[in-house]
Write a protein that holds these residues in place. Structure first.
Motif, PDB file in Angstrom:
ATOM      1  N   SER A  64       0.834  -1.209   0.000  1.00  0.00           N
ATOM      2  CA  SER A  64       0.000   0.000   0.000  1.00  0.00           C
ATOM      3  C   SER A  64       0.865   1.254   0.000  1.00  0.00           C
ATOM      4  O   SER A  64       0.514   2.252  -0.642  1.00  0.00           O
ATOM      5  N   LYS A  75       1.951   2.106  -3.385  1.00  0.00           N
ATOM      6  CA  LYS A  75       0.862   2.691  -4.177  1.00  0.00           C
ATOM      7  C   LYS A  75       0.567   4.145  -3.775  1.00  0.00           C
ATOM      8  O   LYS A  75      -0.278   4.791  -4.399  1.00  0.00           O
ATOM      9  N   GLU A 125      -0.727   5.032  -0.808  1.00  0.00           N
ATOM     10  CA  GLU A 125      -1.920   5.057   0.046  1.00  0.00           C
ATOM     11  C   GLU A 125      -1.514   5.359   1.490  1.00  0.00           C
ATOM     12  O   GLU A 125      -1.691   4.547   2.404  1.00  0.00           O
ATOM     13  N   TRP A 176      -4.002   5.324   4.588  1.00  0.00           N
ATOM     14  CA  TRP A 176      -4.363   3.966   4.984  1.00  0.00           C
ATOM     15  C   TRP A 176      -3.199   3.275   5.689  1.00  0.00           C
ATOM     16  O   TRP A 176      -3.380   2.614   6.715  1.00  0.00           O
TER      17      TRP A 176
END
Length: 660
Positions: A469, A472, A474, A477
């Motif tokens: 994540s 990416k 993110e 999160w």
């Protein structure tokens, strides 16, 4: 009865956490990483989303420039640096593009707040900017200066006065006016006077309630607020493109010891007028807006309007990240509307205690309306969504400003943000509870962390997924997930370092100076541990001496340890002979109550002066010394008094935040 010696270092002590953070205690940011591809992409997008071709702010920030010192490093009488503009000049400048590690909008704000020196606002109104977090304003009267908001530190105020006297001719300070009750608007006052006689003869004017709020705001919750202020102002971050860049309102805070000269006159109502040294002033009271006690000032001779901190060139805080009571956004907008109705047809220049002025009537009125509507919109739309059943978190994710407010530079979130201000409005009306039964008795982080990690397949699996994540981009999160991992196992070094990398990227993307500081300070502590020294100054002597006994006793009540006080019952009378006040403390049910009704049959009585108490708090003497000298007398059961002292907790400033 012979006075007893009592352990005193735990007695009647008070730490008031101020905004004065010790940047001299800054640490190197270990293993700071470059901006990731996702961060570079996010920051590049900002350049196309906002009107960077609008250069009016740069023209206004330079308008009226008279002079500046080539170097600006200010030291106190002991040679300690309390303000250093030079460290920012090494990497922030008008000719330098935003680095990948800084949000371009925040970089623009930093470029503007770096424009320092002496400026002429209008005839006989001058400002010295960039000598502290706030501006200091000098109004030229017939014979001397009238000073508005004299910075945080006496050292910076003294330097500003010396600079304007050098450039405009030496004049005495005849009056000081505090616009409101935050320390960056009164703390430097003592630096404006060379002798006690000058200080005694000067008028000091403030809004009603000023002293009470100036002293009390950080007393009860001062330890927690002070610790969180380290995060909010980035005090321990290095000054470079991967560390501290800007505080939103200015670069950062100076680190001298604040003074507090108690007002000689209080303004009590809107429309009240004063004429000081030939300068006419009309005041507008705005309590409960940016500060509990605050006021604007109209100068009819100059058609100039001083806006205190009610309008600046940023969205302000409805709830400050260091912690405070939630401000009233609706009341704030209402007072701004009153400003427009009262002086909107006359004003030709508006100026304030942070940032740069604005000129020309139509330009100013447009600005006032957009600042008014900014706070009104955030209030109204947050409450609308609240009444549709959305929680604070959900509201902050949905709420968007209309383009005419969103793209107006003075409404950008350099200090407050739309996300946390909308949640603050929800908090003001609804409190902490979301209404969902699952949130009523939920587990705290140290208990919920291990459960989350277990349910997600264990630490190794969580780290594997978190890295994917992270790659990416993110980051929000990843921060959520790894928070649970760190609270489940604070010894998981890989998890802590990945969380630090994540917070760092969020900091690089932040438009808000305080948000950037919070993220980067969190990253620092995950990599290096919690600091053990530096970070805050204790209260100044002036502040301690201005604190009434009742406020001290309120503070002692929150220090009372309930386990130590359980089952105990005692009454202590305290007689302050110099201020003719008598107080009675009662401990019962593990609660400390105090009253001015003297107990007939106390367990013990302490007799002393308020001055001696202040000297003890300030470490200028000890209780034992004052007992031995006869300045403090203890009669009755002295063991009860010793027992009471032993019940008081001493707060640890450096408590953990990003780790359990």
């Amino acid at each position: 009865m012979t006075p007893a010696k009592v352990p005193t270092k735990r007695l009647l002590t008070l730490i008031i956490a101020t905004l004065c953070l010790n940047s001299n205690a800054a640490f190197a940011l270990v293993d700071a990483k470059p901006a990731s591809a996702s961060t570079i992409k996010a920051n590049e997008a900002v350049k196309t989303q906002l009107p960077f071709n609008d250069k009016q702010d740069f023209a206004d920030a330079a308008r009226g420039f008279i002079a500046k010192p080539e170097t600006l490093t200010i030291k106190d009488d002991k040679g300690n640096v309390v303000w250093d503009q030079e460290q920012y000049k090494t990497y922030i400048g008008l000719d330098k593009a935003a680095p990948d590690t800084v949000n371009p909008s925040l970089w623009r704000n930093a470029q503007l707040t770096m424009q320092y020196g002496l400026f002429k606002v209008t005839d006989d109104i001058f400002q010295v900017r960039g000598f502290d977090l706030s501006n200091i304003t000098f109004i030229k009267g017939d014979k001397g200066w009238i000073v508005f908001d004299p910075l945080i530190s006496p050292d910076t105020a003294k330097a500003a006065l010396a600079f304007i006297n050098e450039k405009e001719g030496k004049r005495p300070v005849l009056a000081v006016i505090y616009s409101h009750s935050h320390v960056d608007h009164y703390g430097g006052a003592a630096g404006l006077f060379s002798t006690p006689e000058e200080r005694k003869n000067a008028q000091v004017i403030a809004p009603e309630g000023f002293t009470e709020h100036a002293v009390s705001e950080n007393v009860i919750a001062g330890n927690a607020m002070g610790r969180r202020a380290v995060y909010m102002y980035g005090a321990l971050l290095p000054r470079n493109a991967q560390g501290g860049v800007n505080g939103g309102l200015g670069q950062t805070v100076s680190t001298g010891v604040p003074s507090l000269i108690v007002p000689t006159k209080l303004i009590t109502k809107t429309g009240e007028e004063l004429d000081i040294d030939g300068v006419k002033m009309v005041f507008q009271m705005t309590p409960g807006t940016e500060a509990p006690a605050e006021m604007n000032t109209w100068f009819p001779q100059h058609k100039a309007l001083w806006m205190a901190e009610n309008t600046t060139n940023t969205m302000h805080n409805i709830l400050t990240l260091r912690g405070a009571q939630v401000r009233d956004a609706l009341k704030w907008s209402t007072y701004l509307n009153e400003t427009i109705e009262t002086w909107g047809d006359q004003v030709e220049v508006k100026f304030q205690s942070h940032h740069w002025p604005r000129w020309d009537n139509a330009n100013i009125v447009d600005y006032f309306k957009k600042q008014r509507d900014l706070y009104k919109y955030i209030h109204d739309q947050s409450v609308r969504l609240m009444n549709m059943g959305y929680t604070g978190e959900e509201i902050s994710e949905q709420i968007k400003l209309p383009p005419e407010l969103e793209n107006f530079w003075p409404n950008r979130g350099y200090y407050g943000t739309l996300r946390h201000n909308s949640r603050a409005i929800y908090q003001r009306y609804m409190g902490w509870y979301s209404g969902n039964p699952s949130d009523l008795d939920n587990l705290p982080p140290e208990m919920v962390g291990p459960k989350y990690i277990e349910f997600m397949g264990g630490e190794a699996e969580v780290l594997k997924k978190a890295k994917a994540s992270f790659d990416k981009g993110e980051y929000r999160w990843v921060a959520e997930v790894l928070k649970h991992l760190v609270f489940a196992n604070p010894n998981n070094k890989e998890g802590k370092l990945l969380l630090a990398d994540t917070l760092e990227q969020l900091g690089y993307q932040a438009e808000s100076g305080p948000w950037r500081s919070v993220y980067l300070q969190g990253a620092y502590e995950l990599r290096n541990g919690v600091p053990t020294a530096g970070g805050t100054n204790t209260a100044s002597p002036d502040t301690i001496r201005a604190m009434p006994p009742s406020m001290l006793f309120d503070y002692l009540a929150v220090r009372l340890n309930p386990e130590k006080a359980a089952g105990k019952q005692m009454t202590i009378n305290i007689d302050f002979t110099d201020i003719n006040e008598k107080h009675s403390l009662n401990i019962e049910n593990a609660v400390l109550n105090h009253t001015t009704r003297y107990a007939d049959k106390p367990d013990t009585t302490v007799t002393l002066t308020k001055k001696v108490l202040d000297d003890i708090q300030l470490g200028q003497t000890t209780l034992e010394q004052e007992i031995a000298s006869g300045q403090v007398k203890i009669t009755g059961d002295s063991k009860k008094f010793s027992e009471f002292v032993g019940m008081l907790d001493k707060f640890n400033f450096w408590f953990n935040i990003v780790t359990p």
